[in-house]
Write an enzyme that holds these catalytic residues in place. Structure first.
Site: not given
Ligand code: ATP
Length: 577
Positions: A246, A251, A266, A295, A416
Site C-alpha cells: 500500500k 491516487r 481520487r 498510485e 487494507k
Molecule cells: P487512506 O486514507 O488509508 O489512504 P483512503 O480513504 O484514501 O485511505 P482507502 O480505500 O482507505 O482510501 O485505501 C485505498 C487507497 O490506498 C487507495 O485510494 C489508493 O490511493 C491507496 N493505495 C496504495 N496502494 C494501493 C494498492 N496497491 N491498491 C489499491 N490502493 C492502493
C-alpha cells in the site's frame, strides 16, 4: 425555464436547513425541466457549467466582476466597491444594484450558453471581450438572478448540494420516491457525470442508464478498500488473495485515447498538468485507448527513496512542476486496468485484469506494475505486511482475485491492512470540520479554541458530529487555520449538517482533516451513528495528523458505516511485530 425562475428556486434552497427539504425543492426544479434544460440546470445548481472533472473556468475574478457591474448598472467603480464593502458578498452587491425586475429575461439554457461563451473566450483581448459579454448578461437579468449568476461565476454558490442529493431528487422527480437511486448511482459510478445522467433519464427513461458506459475522459468513481484487524481475519474472510504494497502517494486514474491523456485524482478532479512524466509515459504505451488505476509517488533518485504524500502533493502549486519532474520524478504503481482499446474490462476477474496490466507495462520505467503476491497463508500475508512496513510503506492491500472492478464501492474485494500500535486504532479517520468554538478570554484574542468535526453518513448524505478537536497548534497556526476557515463561516447550521452540539460558529463542510484517535467510544452527545435513543460514536483522544482537502472532498471523509465497523473491530487482536 427562465433563469429568474431558477434563481427563485435557488433562493428557496439557500434558505433550507434540512436535507429532506433540499431533496423536495430540487425534485420540484427537476419536474419543471425539459430534456434540453435538465443537463445545464444540473451543473448550475452545483455552481458549475460542466461536470466536476471538466476544468471549465469562466475566468472572471472579483475585480473584473466589479468592473462588469459598474458597466451594466451605470455606476462608478467606487459605487460598486462601496457596496461590496458593506455586503462582503459580491452576489449581494449585484442584488442591491440590479433592478428588482425586468420585462424580458433570458432562459436558463441561454444563460448557460452565454457563460460557456465567456469561459471559451481566450487569447489577446479576451479579458475585455469577457467583460463586455458578462456586462451584457448582467444587463438582461433581474436582481435575484444577478446575485446567483455572480456567485456561480466566482465559484461561491453556497447551497451545499451533494451528488447523492441530486440523485435522490432525480429519483423523486421521475418516480415519486427514492427507488431509482441504485440504478442512477450505478450509472454515476461509471461516468461521474450527473448532467449526462439527468439528460439521459429525461430523454430515455431508466432503461437509458444502460447506455451510460465506461468512457475514456470520464473518470470512474474509485474502488475503495475495507478494513480488517489482522491477517487471520483477511484469510478467513477472503481465502486466496493477491497482496500488494500500500503506497502512500496520490491516487491517479489515467485515461488515454487518440486525442489526449487525462489524469484524475481520487476525488475526480482533473490533475493532468501536475503529472507531465505520467502523461509522457502513457502516450508511449502500445494501446489506442486505456484507463488505468494506480498510485503516483515521488521518487528521489539521489536518496533512492520514495517521498511522502505531503511532498508529492506539493506539486499542486503550479510553479516548479518541471523542476520537480527532474529532481523528484514521479512514478505510478499501476494496480488496475478498467478499459482497453474499446473494451470495458471492469467485469473481468482481478487476476485477468492484473495480467493485462503486467503485459501492457513491460518496458515502462515510470509506469510500474504494483507487485502482486498470491497467497492463502496467514504467515505469508503477515510477512508481506511486516516487510512492507519495514520498507517504510503504509501496509498492504489484499484483493480478491476473482472480483470485478466495482466503481465507487468500498467492500471486501479490497482490504487494507496497516501497522497497528498496540491498543490504538489501526487506521486514521478522515473528518470534516463543521464548526468551531471561539474559546474564552485570552485564547479568544488569538481566535483559539476547539473545532467540531463530523464524519459522512452516505445513506442520508449528511455530515454528523463525532468529535471536538483541540488542535495542538501554536497560536500562529491557529490564527492561520482561522483565516482559512473564515470563508466557510455561516451563522446558521448548514442544511446537510446534523449535530446535537451547537458550536459558536458553523462551517460549511469542506475541510477534510486526517485524525488519529486512540479509540472509538459510544457517546450520547454525538450524532454519528445515533439511532433513536441509542448513543452515537465519539473519537477518544483525537489528534490532527494532516489536512486532506487536497485529495478528498467532504463526501470522501470516513463514513458512519466505516466508523461502526472500526468500533466493532477495535478489540480484536491486532498485528504485532
Ligand atoms: P487512506 O486514507 O488509508 O489512504 P483512503 O480513504 O484514501 O485511505 P482507502 O480505500 O482507505 O482510501 O485505501 C485505498 C487507497 O490506498 C487507495 O485510494 C489508493 O490511493 C491507496 N493505495 C496504495 N496502494 C494501493 C494498492 N496497491 N491498491 C489499491 N490502493 C492502493
Amino acid at each position: 425555464m427562465k433563469f429568474s425562475e431558477l434563481a427563485a428556486y435557488l433562493d428557496q434552497l439557500e434558505a433550507t436547513s434540512g436535507r429532506n427539504e433540499l431533496v423536495r425543492i430540487l425534485s420540484e426544479v427537476y419536474r419543471a425541466c425539459s430534456v434540453e434544460e435538465i443537463e445545464p440546470i444540473t451543473y448550475l445548481i452545483q455552481g458549475r457549467l460542466a461536470p466536476f472533472f471538466e476544468p471549465v473556468e469562466i475566468g472572471l475574478g472579483e475585480r473584473l466582476l466589479m468592473s462588469a457591474m459598474a458597466m451594466a448598472y451605470g455606476k462608478t467603480k467606487e459605487d460598486v466597491t462601496r457596496s461590496f464593502r458593506q455586503t462582503g458578498d459580491l452576489g449581494l452587491t449585484a442584488h442591491a444594484l440590479a433592478p428588482k425586475t425586468r420585462a424580458e429575461t433570458p432562459a436558463v439554457v441561454e444563460v448557460h450558453r452565454r457563460l460557456w461563451e465567456i469561459a471559451g473566450t481566450s487569447g489577446e483581448g479576451s479579458l475585455k471581450a469577457k467583460l463586455d459579454l458578462f456586462a451584457g448578461l448582467l444587463g438582461d437579468l433581474d436582481a435575484a438572478s444577478a446575485k446567483h449568476l455572480v456567485r456561480i461565476t466566482l465559484g461561491k454558490m453556497r447551497l451545499g448540494i451533494g451528488d447523492p442529493t441530486v440523485l435522490d431528487a432525480l429519483s423523486f422527480a421521475k418516480q415519486g420516491d427514492r427507488s431509482l437511486r441504485p440504478v442512477l448511482e450505478a450509472a454515476y459510478n461509471r461516468s461521474s457525470d450527473l448532467g449526462l445522467i439527468a439528460k439521459t433519464l429525461w430523454a430515455q427513461g431508466v432503461e437509458g442508464m444502460d447506455t451510460i458506459k465506461v468512457t475514456v475522459g470520464k473518470p470512474l468513481r474509485s474502488q475503495l478498500a475495507e478494513r480488517l484487524p489482522n491477517p487471520e481475519a483477511v484469510i478467513k474472510k477472503l481465502g486466496l488473495v493477491g497482496v500488494q504494497p500500500k503506497y502512500d502517494g496520490f491516487r491517479v486514474q489515467i485515461h488515454k485515447d487518440a486525442r489526449e491523456v487525462s489524469i484524475f485524482s481520487r476525488n475526480l478532479e482533473t490533475m493532468t498538468p501536475m503529472f507531465p512524466e505520467l502523461v509522457a509515459a502513457t502516450i508511449a504505451l502500445p494501446v489506442k485507448s486505456v484507463i488505468l488505476d494506480g498510485e503516483a509517488i515521488a521518487y528521489s533518485p539521489a536518496s533512492e527513496e520514495y517521498v511522502p504524500f505531503q511532498e508529492t502533493t506539493a506539486r499542486r502549486r503550479k510553479e516548479g512542476i518541471d523542476e520537480f519532474a527532474t529532481t523528484v520524478p514521479l512514478r505510478a504503481f499501476v494496480f488496475d486496468i478498467m478499459f482497453r482499446d474499446g473494451t470495458d474490462l471492469t467485469p473481468l476477474p482481478y487476476e485477468q485484469r492484473f495480467a493485462i496490466v503486467d503485459t501492457l507495462l513491460k518496458g515502462s520505467d515510470t509506469l510500474q506494475v504494483a507487485p502482486l503476491t498470491r497467497t492463502d497463508s496467514v504467515e505469508i500475508l503477515t510477512r508481506e505486511l511486516l516487510d512492507n512496513i519495514s520498507r517504510g510503506l503504509e501496509g498492504v492491500v489484499a484483493k480478491r482475485l476473482d472480483s470485478p472492478y466495482q466503481a465507487g464501492a468500498r467492500n471486501f474485494n479490497w482490504v487494507k491492512l496497516k501497522r497497528n500500535t498496540s491498543g490504538q486504532l489501526t487506521d486514521t479517520v478522515d473528518v470534516v470540520l463543521i464548526g468551531y468554538y471561539g474559546g474564552k478570554g485570552k485564547r479568544a484574542e488569538f481566535g483559539a479554541g476547539a473545532l467540531l468535526a463530523g464524519v459522512y453518513d452516505s445513506d442520508k448524505d449528511e455530515f454528523v458530529s463525532i468529535s471536538k478537536l483541540g488542535t495542538g497548534l501554536s497560536d500562529e497556526g491557529w490564527r492561520d487555520l482561522h483565516r482559512q476557515m473564515s470563508r466557510l463561516e455561516v451563522s446558521e447550521k448548514p442544511a446537510r449538517v446534523n449535530s446535537l452540539l451547537v458550536p459558536d460558529m458553523w462551517l460549511r463542510p469542506e475541510v477534510v482533516v486526517e485524525v488519529l484517535a486512540d479509540e472509538i467510544t459510544p457517546s450520547p452527545r454525538h450524532s454519528a451513528g445515533k439511532v433513536g435513543d441509542q448513543p452515537g460514536f465519539a473519537l477518544r483522544f483525537p489528534r490532527i495528523v494532516s489536512f486532506r482537502s487536497a485529495d478528498k472532498k467532504p463526501e470522501d471523509a470516513t463514513t458512519v458505516r466505516e466508523i461502526r465497523e472500526m468500533f466493532e473491530q477495535q478489540h480484536q487482536r491486532p498485528v504485532r511485530d
